[in-house]
Design an enzyme around this catalytic site. Structure first.
Site, PDB file in Angstrom:
ATOM      1  N   ASP A  34       0.830  -1.210   0.000  1.00 44.01           N
ATOM      2  CA  ASP A  34       0.000   0.000   0.000  1.00 44.01           C
ATOM      3  C   ASP A  34       0.864   1.260   0.000  1.00 44.01           C
ATOM      4  O   ASP A  34       0.754   2.109   0.878  1.00 44.01           O
ATOM      5  CB  ASP A  34      -0.948   0.017   1.209  1.00 44.01           C
ATOM      6  CG  ASP A  34      -1.728  -1.260   1.379  1.00 44.01           C
ATOM      7  OD1 ASP A  34      -2.032  -1.904   0.358  1.00 44.01           O
ATOM      8  OD2 ASP A  34      -2.036  -1.626   2.530  1.00 44.01           O
ATOM      9  N   GLU A 210     -11.221  -1.253  -4.316  1.00 42.78           N
ATOM     10  CA  GLU A 210     -10.679  -0.506  -3.182  1.00 42.78           C
ATOM     11  C   GLU A 210      -9.513   0.362  -3.653  1.00 42.78           C
ATOM     12  O   GLU A 210      -9.272   0.535  -4.849  1.00 42.78           O
ATOM     13  CB  GLU A 210     -10.220  -1.457  -2.070  1.00 42.78           C
ATOM     14  CG  GLU A 210      -9.161  -2.460  -2.457  1.00 42.78           C
ATOM     15  CD  GLU A 210      -8.811  -3.411  -1.324  1.00 42.78           C
ATOM     16  OE1 GLU A 210      -9.455  -3.351  -0.258  1.00 42.78           O
ATOM     17  OE2 GLU A 210      -7.882  -4.216  -1.507  1.00 42.78           O
TER      18      GLU A 210
END
Length: 327
Positions: A34, A210
Site C-alpha cells: 500500500d 478498493e
C-alpha cells in the site's frame, strides 16, 4: 484487506538496509504494501502499511532506506475505536497542504468495516530537521457494521483549482466514496458528512474494489482503483483500473464511456510473468514526468509484497499507460 501481510512485511523491511550495497551486488527488491510517495527537497519519501506506518526514503527511486515510523507508540484511541485493531496501520496517503504534510491512514481489522481514517501532520519529512515532529490529529471519519454500507479505509486526499478538497476512500462493501474536507484542519468540512459514491462493481461477488487515488492530468481527473483481491501472494489477482472525469467529484467513466458507479474501469496494469497482483497504486508528478507507484507480489521471492515505480505516459486521447518498472 491488508493486515494479513503486515508482520511479514515489517520483518522483511530489514532487507532495505541492504539496499545501500555496492552496485555490482544484485539489488534486493524493496518490501512494501500500500505505498504512497511524495518528494521533499532531493528525497523521495515512501509510506507503507506497517506497525506505526513504515517510512523509507530514496534519491533515485531505486535504492530505499528505512528511516523510521510515523508512530513509535500507537495512540490509544485507535484500539478504543477499533477493538480488533492489531497495531498495524494501513494504507497511508501523503500530501502537502498549506505548509504542512497531511498523512491520512486507516485503522481496521481484516474483513470488517468497523474502521477509522485518521490524520497525522508534520512540518517536514526530513528526520534531521528540528521542525520534524509527527502530530496525530486523531479521527477524521469512521464506519460501523450495521450502520454504514461503506468501509472507511484506503484514504486519498484530492483537490481542484477552486480550493475544494475531498477525501476519497473505500474498500469492498458499497465501493468507493468521497466526502469534503476542510483544508485548514484536514477534518470533515461537514459533520455529519455528505457522502458521494464514485465507483462500484455491482453484480460482482463481494464488490471487490478498493484503494482509490485521484490524479490530475491536463484538464481531467483520473480515478485509479484496485480490482479483485490482494494479500494472497502469487495467488493475488489484484489489478489497477482507471476512469476519468472533468470534475473532481465525478462522474467518472472508463475509456468505453461506462460509468464507474456501474462497474466501469479500464484496466491499466495486471499480473504478468512473475509480477502478481499489482495494485494499491499512487501517482506522482515528478518534474516533466509522471510516476505510477504500486506494490506487487514477487513470484521470484515466494510472493513477497514489494515496491514498483513505473513511468506513466499518456495516449493521444488522454489515457494513462504504465511503463516498465525502474531498476
Amino acid at each position: 484487506m491488508k493486515s494479513v501481510l503486515a508482520a511479514f512485511l515489517f520483518s522483511a523491511l530489514s532487507l532495505g538496509a541492504l539496499s545501500a550495497q555496492p552496485r555490482d551486488v544484485p539489488k534486493l527488491p524493496t518490501p512494501a504494501h500500500d505505498p504512497a510517495m511524495i518528494k521533499e527537497g532531493d528525497w523521495y519519501y515512501l509510506f507503507t502499511t506497517g506497525p506505526g506506518i513504515t517510512v523509507q526514503r530514496s534519491k533515485d527511486l531505486v535504492t530505499w532506506l528505512v528511516v523510521g515510523q510515523v508512530f513509535r507508540n500507537v495512540p490509544a484511541w485507535m484500539s478504543q475505536d477499533v477493538p480488533l485493531f492489531d497495531g498495524t496501520i494501513w494504507a497511508p496517503d501523503i500530501s502537502f497542504v498549506k505548509g504542512r504534510f497531511f498523512l491520512y491512514y486507516a485503522v481496521s481489522s481484516f474483513g470488517s468495516n468497523q474502521s477509522v481514517i485518521g490524520l497525522a501532520t508534520n512540518a517536514t519529512l526530513d528526520p534531521r530537521s528540528p521542525d520534524f515532529h509527527w502530530v496525530d490529529q486523531g479521527k477524521v471519519i469512521g464506519s460501523l457494521p450495521g450502520k454504514d454500507d461503506w468501509n472507511a479505509i484506503d484514504p486519498n486526499l484530492a483537490w481542484d483549482d477552486g480550493g475544494h478538497y475531498d477525501l476519497v476512500f473505500g474498500s469492498f462493501w458499497d465501493g468507493i466514496k468521497m466526502t469534503a474536507i476542510d483544508p485548514d484542519s484536514g477534518k470533515l468540512l461537514k459533520d455529519p458528512p455528505e457522502i458521494l459514491s464514485l465507483a462500484r462493481r455491482p453484480g460482482v461477488p463481494y464488490d471487490p474494489i478498493e484503494a482509490p487515488f485521484i490524479f490530475r492530468h491536463a484538464d481531467m481527473y483520473y480515478l485509479f482503483v484496485s480490482y479483485d483481491f490482494c494479500c494472497r501472494g502469487i495467488n493475488s489477482n489484484y489489478k489497477i483500473a482507471v476512469g476519468r472525469s472533468r470534475n473532481l467529484t465525478g462522474p467518472y467513466t472508463d475509456r468505453d464511456g461506462k460509468p464507474m458507479t456501474n462497474g466501469g474501469g479500464t484496466i491499466l496494469l495486471e499480473s504478468y510473468d512473475d509480477v502478481h497482483g499489482p495494485g494499491h497504486n499512487a501517482a506522482l508528478h515528478d518534474g516533466d514526468r509522471d510516476l505510477l507507484v504500486h506494490h506487487m507480489y514477487d513470484g521470484t521471492r515466494g510472493g513477497m509484497a514489494v515496491l514498483q515505480v513505473r513511468p506513466m505516459t499518456w495516449t493521444d486521447d488522454g489515457w494513462p499507460k504504465a511503463g516498465a518498472p525502474l531498476d
